[in-house]
Design a protein around this motif. Sequence first.
Motif, PDB file in Angstrom:
ATOM      1  N   TRP A  14       1.854  -2.322   4.239  1.00 34.18           N
ATOM      2  CA  TRP A  14       1.508  -3.561   3.553  1.00 34.18           C
ATOM      3  C   TRP A  14       0.346  -4.203   4.300  1.00 34.18           C
ATOM      4  O   TRP A  14       0.217  -4.047   5.497  1.00 34.18           O
ATOM      5  N   ARG A  30      -2.496  -4.611   8.931  1.00 36.28           N
ATOM      6  CA  ARG A  30      -1.745  -3.575   8.215  1.00 36.28           C
ATOM      7  C   ARG A  30      -0.432  -3.422   8.962  1.00 36.28           C
ATOM      8  O   ARG A  30      -0.431  -3.230  10.179  1.00 36.28           O
ATOM      9  N   GLU A  81       0.845  -1.195   0.000  1.00 37.10           N
ATOM     10  CA  GLU A  81       0.000   0.000   0.000  1.00 37.10           C
ATOM     11  C   GLU A  81       0.877   1.240   0.000  1.00 37.10           C
ATOM     12  O   GLU A  81       2.032   1.193   0.417  1.00 37.10           O
ATOM     13  N   LYS A  82       0.327   2.335  -0.415  1.00 44.23           N
ATOM     14  CA  LYS A  82       0.913   3.668  -0.236  1.00 44.23           C
ATOM     15  C   LYS A  82       2.389   3.752  -0.609  1.00 44.23           C
ATOM     16  O   LYS A  82       3.204   4.275   0.144  1.00 44.23           O
ATOM     17  N   ALA A  87     -10.315  -3.042   3.474  1.00 50.01           N
ATOM     18  CA  ALA A  87      -9.102  -3.768   3.089  1.00 50.01           C
ATOM     19  C   ALA A  87      -9.473  -5.108   2.464  1.00 50.01           C
ATOM     20  O   ALA A  87      -8.854  -5.533   1.480  1.00 50.01           O
ATOM     21  N   GLU A 130     -10.410  -4.746  -1.146  1.00 45.49           N
ATOM     22  CA  GLU A 130      -9.191  -4.553  -1.943  1.00 45.49           C
ATOM     23  C   GLU A 130      -8.459  -5.886  -2.123  1.00 45.49           C
ATOM     24  O   GLU A 130      -7.954  -6.180  -3.210  1.00 45.49           O
TER      25      GLU A 130
END
Length: 166
Positions: A87, A162, A81-82, A136, A139
Motif C-alpha cells: 500500500w 510504501r 498496490e499489487k 508513485a 499514480e
Amino acid sequence: MASRSAAGMKDMGVRLVQKVSSAPAFARVAPHVIPALDRAVHRVTRGRVLLSAQLLPGVVLTATGARSGVPRRTPLACMPEKGGASWILIGSNFGRPGHPAWSANLLAHPDAGISWQGQDIPVTAHLLSGAERAAAWQELLRFWPPYSTYQARVEREIRVFRIVRR
C-alpha cells in the motif's frame, strides 16, 4: 439507464468531495474531525468499517511512537498496490505545513501493523525517494487529484511511504 444515473451521481459526489477536500478550510477542520470519527467507527465495527474508506481506501496504521515508544493508531487513506501485497501511504497532513506525526513514527520504527478490511497485517514501511517516489506520486495524483493542491500549499515535500507485508 438507472445504473448510468447512479454512476453519474457517484462521479459527481466524488468530484464534489475532491473540491471540498482541496479547500483550505477543510485542512483546518478535517484533522480534528475525520480521524476521531474513523477511530470510533473502526472500534465499534471491530475493524470492519472505516468511515473515510467510503471515498478512498483506508487503513488503520499502528506504529510505535518515535519519542514515546507507545503504539499509536492512526486512520489513513491509502492507495492499495499489487493485489494487497503493498500500500502507498501519503503524509499530506491535509495540506498543512508540518509532516504528520505518524510519518515520523514510521521513520523511527518502520515495522508496524495495519488493519485492512478487518484483517490485521504486519508491515514494514519504506520512505520513497527519487524516481521511485516520482512514479508513485504520479499514480497518487491519478488516484486522488487533491494531493496536488495539498503539495502546492506547503513548502515541504510530502512524504510517501510504501508499506509491504512482513
